[in-house]
Enzyme design. Structure first.
Site, short mmCIF file in Angstrom:
data_model
loop_
_atom_site.label_atom_id
_atom_site.label_comp_id
_atom_site.label_asym_id
_atom_site.label_seq_id
_atom_site.Cartn_x
_atom_site.Cartn_y
_atom_site.Cartn_z
N CYS A 149 19.79 29.52 -42.80
CA CYS A 149 19.93 28.20 -42.19
C CYS A 149 19.50 27.15 -43.22
CB CYS A 149 19.05 28.15 -40.94
SG CYS A 149 19.08 26.55 -40.13
N CYS A 189 17.13 12.76 -32.09
CA CYS A 189 17.31 13.52 -30.85
C CYS A 189 15.92 13.77 -30.27
CB CYS A 189 18.05 14.83 -31.13
SG CYS A 189 19.69 14.52 -31.81
N CYS A 198 13.98 17.15 -30.78
CA CYS A 198 14.01 17.77 -32.11
C CYS A 198 12.88 17.26 -32.99
CB CYS A 198 15.36 17.51 -32.77
SG CYS A 198 15.50 18.22 -34.41
N CYS A 225 14.87 26.78 -34.31
CA CYS A 225 15.73 25.60 -34.18
C CYS A 225 14.90 24.38 -33.78
CB CYS A 225 16.75 25.78 -33.06
SG CYS A 225 17.91 27.09 -33.29
N1 SAH Z 1 22.24 17.49 -36.98
C1 SAH Z 1 22.99 18.70 -36.79
C2 SAH Z 1 22.38 19.88 -37.51
C3 SAH Z 1 21.04 20.33 -36.94
S1 SAH Z 1 21.32 21.82 -36.10
C4 SAH Z 1 23.14 18.96 -35.32
O1 SAH Z 1 22.53 18.26 -34.53
O2 SAH Z 1 23.91 19.83 -34.94
C5 SAH Z 1 19.82 22.13 -35.30
C6 SAH Z 1 20.07 22.62 -33.91
O3 SAH Z 1 18.82 22.88 -33.26
C7 SAH Z 1 20.78 21.59 -33.09
O4 SAH Z 1 21.66 22.19 -32.19
C8 SAH Z 1 19.64 20.97 -32.38
O5 SAH Z 1 20.08 20.25 -31.28
C9 SAH Z 1 18.80 22.17 -32.04
N2 SAH Z 1 17.42 21.83 -31.71
C10 SAH Z 1 16.74 20.75 -32.11
N3 SAH Z 1 15.49 20.76 -31.62
C11 SAH Z 1 15.38 21.88 -30.89
C12 SAH Z 1 14.30 22.46 -30.17
N4 SAH Z 1 13.12 21.88 -30.13
N5 SAH Z 1 14.52 23.65 -29.56
C13 SAH Z 1 15.72 24.25 -29.66
N6 SAH Z 1 16.76 23.75 -30.33
C14 SAH Z 1 16.59 22.57 -30.95
#
Ligand code: SAH
Length: 380
Positions: free
Chosen positions: A112, A123, A126, A351
Site C-alpha cells: 500500500c 475525510c 481518516c 486503513c
Molecule cells: N484518497 C484516496 C486514497 C486513500 S485510500 C481515497 O480516499 O480513496 C485509504 C482508504 O482507507 C480509503 O478508502 C479511506 O476512506 C479508508 N479509511 C480512511 N480512514 C479509515 C479508518 N479510520 N478506518 C477504515 N478505513 C479508513
C-alpha cells in the site's frame, strides 16, 4: 537520504531516461539500448550503485556515477505487526515523510503506497485527513516506495528469490493522499511499476483508490488503466457530505456516472467500492438498501472496512454482527462484499491510520498500544 546534488534516475519514464542520456552526450543511436540497460539495472536488478550494472562499460558506469545517484531514500522506522504487516516511514527530504505498508496474505502480498505527504480531503474518519497537505510526491518518490519494500523483503534477484515466489504481488494506491490530485506523477510512477521488463506488477494487480475526483476518473482510465477503487462510504449525499467532504463538490450521482463510464469496466474488471463501517452513521439496513440501489448496474465489489480507530477519532466501529448483516444483504443483492480483516492495527498501519508527522506519530503509536487491549476485545 537521496543525494541533494546528484539527481536520481529513478522515476524517469523510458523517454525521460533517454533524454537524460542525451544530456550526457550519449549518441542518439545508442540511447535506446543504454536506456534499456539502465532500466534493467534499476528495476530488474534493483541496483543501488552503478558498479553493479555490469552490462554497461566500466568507463560509462563511472561517468554515470559522476552525474546521477542511485541512493535510496532514508528509512526512518520499519515496524512489523504481530500479524506480519510491515510499515515503513520513509524520509525523502527533511520534513517530507510518508508511510508505506506491506500486507502479506495467504495468496497475495499487497503493498500500500502513498501519493502525497498529508492530504487535502479532510475525510472525517481518516487519520491522514488530520494532517495538512505538505506536498505531492514525485514519480520517483512513489516508485521508491516499491523499491524500498523490495529491498526490505529481499525480493531482488540478487537475494536469490525466483520470480514465481514474489512477495509483492499487488500494489494499491491507498496510502496517504489523493492520487488523482497528483495525476501526472502517479501516472508516470504506475507506468514504471507496471512495466513488464521492470518491476513488473501488472495493471490488473494495481488498484488506484480515489475519494471521488470525478473529472479525473475518465482520464485515469485512459492514461493509467489501473483497477479503480472508490471510497464511497455512504449512499446518501447528506451522509457522504459529512464523511467525505469532496462529495459537496462531486456528489454521489456524478461519481457513480463516472464509474459507469470507466474505460474497460466489465464483470472481470469490476470497480471496488470501499465502505467503512461506522456505528450508527452508515451501517443500517436502510443504508445497505440505498447502497445497492445507487450502485445498480455497475460491475462492482464492495469492500466493507471495519473502522480503524485513531486517537481522537469522532467515530466508533460498527458492531461485528451489524457488519455481517449489512454484508449479507449486499451479497444477496449480487455484489461480493468481503469484510476486510483489519491488518496492522497494532502498529497503526491499517486503513486510515497513516500519518507521518514523526513526533505526533510516535505519540499516537503509544496511544494505539494503550488501545490495543480495548481492540483485542472486539470480535474479529
Ligand atoms: N484518497 C484516496 C486514497 C486513500 S485510500 C481515497 O480516499 O480513496 C485509504 C482508504 O482507507 C480509503 O478508502 C479511506 O476512506 C479508508 N479509511 C480512511 N480512514 C479509515 C479508518 N479510520 N478506518 C477504515 N478505513 C479508513
Amino acid at each position: 537520504m537521496s543525494d541533494p546534488v546528484k539527481p536520481s534516475l529513478v522515476g524517469l519514464t523510458r523517454d525521460g531516461l533517454k533524454k537524460a542520456l542525451a544530456g550526457m552526450g550519449v549518441e542518439p543511436k545508442h540511447q535506446s539500448m543504454r536506456a534499456n540497460q539502465l532500466w534493467n539495472g534499476l528495476y530488474v536488478q534493483g541496483a543501488t550503485d552503478f558498479g553493479a550494472m555490469t552490462t554497461l562499460a566500466k568507463s560509462f558506469r563511472a561517468e554515470l556515477d559522476g552525474v546521477f545517484s542511485l541512493q535510496r531514500p532514508q528509512i526512518v522506522t520499519a515496524q512489523v505487526s504481530a500479524d506480519g504487516t510491515r510499515k515503513w516511514l520513509i524520509r525523502f527530504a527533511p520534513g517530507i515523510e510518508v508511510e508505506t505498508v506491506y500486507i502479506p496474505d495467504e495468496e497475495r502480498g499487497t503493498l500500500c503506497i502513498s501519493s502525497q505527504v498529508g492530504c487535502t480531503l479532510n475525510c472525517r474518519f481518516c487519520h491522514t485527513g488530520t494532517q495538512k497537505l505538505v506536498r505531492n510526491l514525485t514519480a520517483a518518490e512513489i516508485v521508491w516506495q516499491v523499491m524500498i519494500a523490495r529491498d526490505d523483503l529481499r525480493e531482488w534477484p540478487r537475494a536469490g528469490r525466483n520470480s514465481e515466489d514474489r512477495q509483492i504481488t499487488n500494489v494499491v494506491m491507498m496510502g496517504m493522499g489523493e492520487p488523482l490530485y497528483n495525476f501526472e506523477n502517479v501516472r508516470d510512477a504506475l507506468a514504471i511499476v507496471s512495466d513488464g521488463e521492470g518491476l513488473s506488477v501488472s495493471k490488473r494487480r494495481i488498484t488506484l483508490s480515489t475519494a471521488g475526483v470525478v473529472p479525473m476518473i475518465p482520464k485515469a482510465g485512459e492514461e493509467i488503466g489501473a483497477m479503480l477503487a472508490i471510497s464511497l462510504h455512504a449512499a446518501r449525499d447528506e451522509v457522504r457530505d459529512v464523511l467525505v467532504p469532496i462529495n459537496k463538490k462531486y456528489p454521489i450521482k456524478e461519481l457513480l456516472n463516472a464509474c459507469r463510464n470507466y474505460p474497460g469496466l466489465s464483470n472481470a474488471r469490476r470497480i471496488t467500492f470501499e465502505y467503512v463501517m461506522l456505528k450508527g452513521v452508515n451501517d443500517s439496513m436502510a443504508d445497505a438498501k440505498e447502497l445497492v440501489r445507487v450502485i445498480g448496474g455497475i460491475p462492482a465489489k464492495i469492500n466493507l472496512i471495519p473502522f480503524n480507530p485513531w486517537p481522537g477519532a469522532p467515530y466508533k466501529c460498527s458492531e461485528w454482527e451489524q457488519i455481517e448483516t449489512f454484508g449479507e444483504f449486499v451479497n444477496r443483492a449480487g455484489y461480493a462484499s468481503p469484510i476486510r480483516t483489519p491488518r496492522g492495527r497494532d502498529i497503526m498501519a491499517a486503513c486510515g491510520q497513516l500519518k507521518s508527522e514523526s513526533v505526533k506519530a510516535r505519540a499516537s503509536e503509544r496511544l494505539a498500544e494503550m488501545r490495543s487491549a480495548e481492540l483485542s476485545r472486539m470480535p474479529h
